[in-house]
Enzyme design. Structure first.
Site, mmCIF file in Angstrom:
data_model
loop_
_atom_site.group_PDB
_atom_site.id
_atom_site.type_symbol
_atom_site.label_atom_id
_atom_site.label_comp_id
_atom_site.label_asym_id
_atom_site.label_seq_id
_atom_site.Cartn_x
_atom_site.Cartn_y
_atom_site.Cartn_z
ATOM 1 N N LYS A 59 6.838 61.354 39.435
ATOM 2 C CA LYS A 59 8.117 61.083 38.695
ATOM 3 C C LYS A 59 9.203 61.317 39.127
ATOM 4 O O LYS A 59 8.753 62.567 39.648
ATOM 5 C CB LYS A 59 7.680 61.999 37.428
ATOM 6 C CG LYS A 59 8.687 61.616 35.760
ATOM 7 C CD LYS A 59 7.876 62.546 34.767
ATOM 8 C CE LYS A 59 9.227 62.652 33.817
ATOM 9 N NZ LYS A 59 8.254 63.446 32.633
ATOM 10 N N SER A 83 8.239 60.757 28.183
ATOM 11 C CA SER A 83 8.738 60.144 28.991
ATOM 12 C C SER A 83 9.057 60.301 30.542
ATOM 13 O O SER A 83 9.966 59.487 31.166
ATOM 14 C CB SER A 83 10.015 61.990 29.458
ATOM 15 O OG SER A 83 9.282 62.958 29.903
ATOM 16 N N SER A 110 4.765 64.284 27.143
ATOM 17 C CA SER A 110 5.587 62.886 27.860
ATOM 18 C C SER A 110 4.311 62.263 29.305
ATOM 19 O O SER A 110 5.085 61.100 29.689
ATOM 20 C CB SER A 110 6.687 63.502 29.086
ATOM 21 O OG SER A 110 8.023 62.947 28.453
#
Ligand code: GLN
Length: 482
Positions: free
Chosen positions: A79, A154, A178
């Site tokens: 990420k 996210s 997330s």
């Protein structure tokens, strides 16, 4: 327990982890896959050269009989809020569009040490603030099963990079859901570890008392393997626990018979009936394989959302103060220092990030702190204590991961409505507990997941349940068949 029915059995799993095919070829195949699926917008930066270099090094090591690590030849997506030395790390924000860290996050260091190959940095909501990967400066990531819908967030890019088959492992971060939310929306496994289980050193902070890095994969054992590699104490993050992590892969195969599951009643209220029916079916599977199941009440669950958003915004307003164009972020702008700060922050942050900085500053301000921030902290303590009481009687608690199916891109415009989507996931972060999102099937051709919540440092129980369920249902095939 011997798992015979899984489509990705123990033997093939260990074989793949220990005896990689030609890693260079594998990287080329993955790059092709990423290119083919570029329309989904899962990656912000693809590190072709870096990945090929790591693969060459590994190939050489194998050829010369060197000792290879536990992730030898496995491809990993990271990420884009996790620092990677020499590789752009943007947090999906204009503010950090050209930021190249000079050091690796501890988790990245650990992955490299075990010969995992990092192929790129994945798309996300800006600074991890959002539930759909729509607030990214680089545009939304699309859902794997329906490209007109959101990927969840996210960590949307990480989930989609797994679903497309480009990588075997991915890192996400979870402040209020997330990891679990996009895992659920793309039918992969995502585990949010106990607060302090995994080092946050090198994670660009959103809300430090809630943030946790965690593993995502298409199946349980891969998730367990990545967790094993990244867990453990870190002198550079003093909130980590020094307690030795168990062998998660072995433990996951230990069997789930006799485990006691509490179904949180409030987690099934006011949600789509088809979703709750699917999740109940999944719990039924666990019952069939020997778990005991009982309904429990958690009346304070409904206060977790307001408490979470007050605390998360308060912490973000302080954490994001460093992006002032002087210490971090932005481009060189002329003028007096106040003007430079204002200009950098006005242009660098997106709308949602600004909203949270404003609200976070407000709830911490003199005169309002008691009414908002301090009250939210008391609610947080109560939620923590209520969970602890439940864990006297249960090994794990169950809810759906998401209350709705993946929505259409652009469909939710109200911030409040978006915040409500985190209703099932945020309590876990307030209490610092571990939780896993397990694929539970499909409703109207869109994925639904079961969330299992564990006691502090008991990731093992969650992995056992997830693996037993995977063996029974063979859920890894769902990615192929939709
Ligand atoms: N959707 C939640 C938020 O916007 C959670 C985000 C996260 O876990 N990073 O705060």
């Amino acid at each position: 327990m011997v798992c015979v029915r899984t489509s990705f059995g123990v033997n093939s799993f260990l074989k793949q982890a220990l005896d990689p095919a030609d890693p260079v070829e594998k990287v080329y195949r993955a790059l092709e896959k990423i290119e083919e699926t570029r329309g989904l917008n899962a990656f912000i930066t693809v590190d072709k050269d870096g990945a090929l270099r790591s693969a060459e090094e590994l190939k050489h090591k194998i050829r010369t009989g060197g000792k290879t690590g536990r992730l030898a030849g496995l491809l990993v997506a990271v990420k884009d809020n996790i620092s990677t030395r020499g590789l752009r790390t943007t947090c999906a924000s204009r503010m950090l569009e050209n930021y190249v860290p000079v050091y690796d996050a501890t988790v990245v260091e650990k992955i490299k040490m075990e010969d995992g190959i990092i192929i790129g940095k994945t798309n996300m909501d800006e600074f991890a603030m959002g539930s759909s990967t729509e607030t990214s400066f680089f545009g939304p990531t699309r859902n794997f099963f329906d490209h007109s819908r959101v990927s969840g967030g996210s960590s949307g890019g990480s989930a989609v990079s797994l679903a497309t088959g480009a990588v075997e492992l991915a890192l996400g971060s979870d402040t209020g859901g997330s990891i679990r939310n996009p895992a659920a929306f793309n039918s992969v496994v995502g585990l949010k570890p106990t607060y302090g289980r995994v080092s946050r050193y090198g994670l660009i902070a959103y809300a430090s008392s809630l943030d946790q890095i965690g593993p995502m994969a298409r199946d349980t054992l891969s998730t367990a393997l990545l967790l094993q590699v990244i867990s453990g104490g870190d002198p550079r993050d003093l909130t980590t626990s020094s307690r030795e992590p168990p062998n998660y892969v072995e433990e996951a195969m230990g069997g789930a018979r006799g485990l006691r599951i509490g179904i949180i009643k409030e987690g099934f209220m006011n949600i789509d009936e088809k979703i709750s029916a699917k999740v109940y079916d999944a719990i039924g599977v666990l019952e069939k394989i020997g778990c005991s199941v009982e309904e429990v009440s958690f009346p304070f669950l409904k206060y977790s959302l307001p408490a979470y958003y007050i605390i998360a915004m308060a912490e973000c307003s302080s954490n994001l103060a460093r992006f002032d164009g002087i210490r971090y972020g932005g481009k060189r702008v002329e003028g007096k220092w106040e003007e430079r700060i204002v200009k950098t922050r006005t242009e660098g942050f997106g709308e949602e990030v600004k909203r949270r900085i404003f609200l976070g500053t407000f709830v911490l301000s003199a005169g309002y702190k008691e009414d908002f921030y301090m009250k939210a902290c008391r609610v947080r303590r109560k939620i923590h204590d209520d969970f602890k009481l439940l864990f006297r009687d249960f090994d794990a608690l169950a809810t759906p991961t998401m209350p709705v199916l993946p929505w259409r891109i652009g469909e939710i415009v109200s911030p409040l409505e978006m915040y409500m989507m985190d209703f099932e996931t945020v309590a876990v972060n307030l209490a610092g507990l571990p939780a896993v999102s397990v694929p539970a099937g499909f409703v109207e051709s869109l994925p639904v997941s079961l969330q299992l919540i564990g006691n502090h440092f008991d990731e093992t129980t969650l992995l056992k349940l997830s693996y037993a369920y995977e063996c029974e249902t063979g859920f890894t095939r769902w990615l192929k068949t939709g």
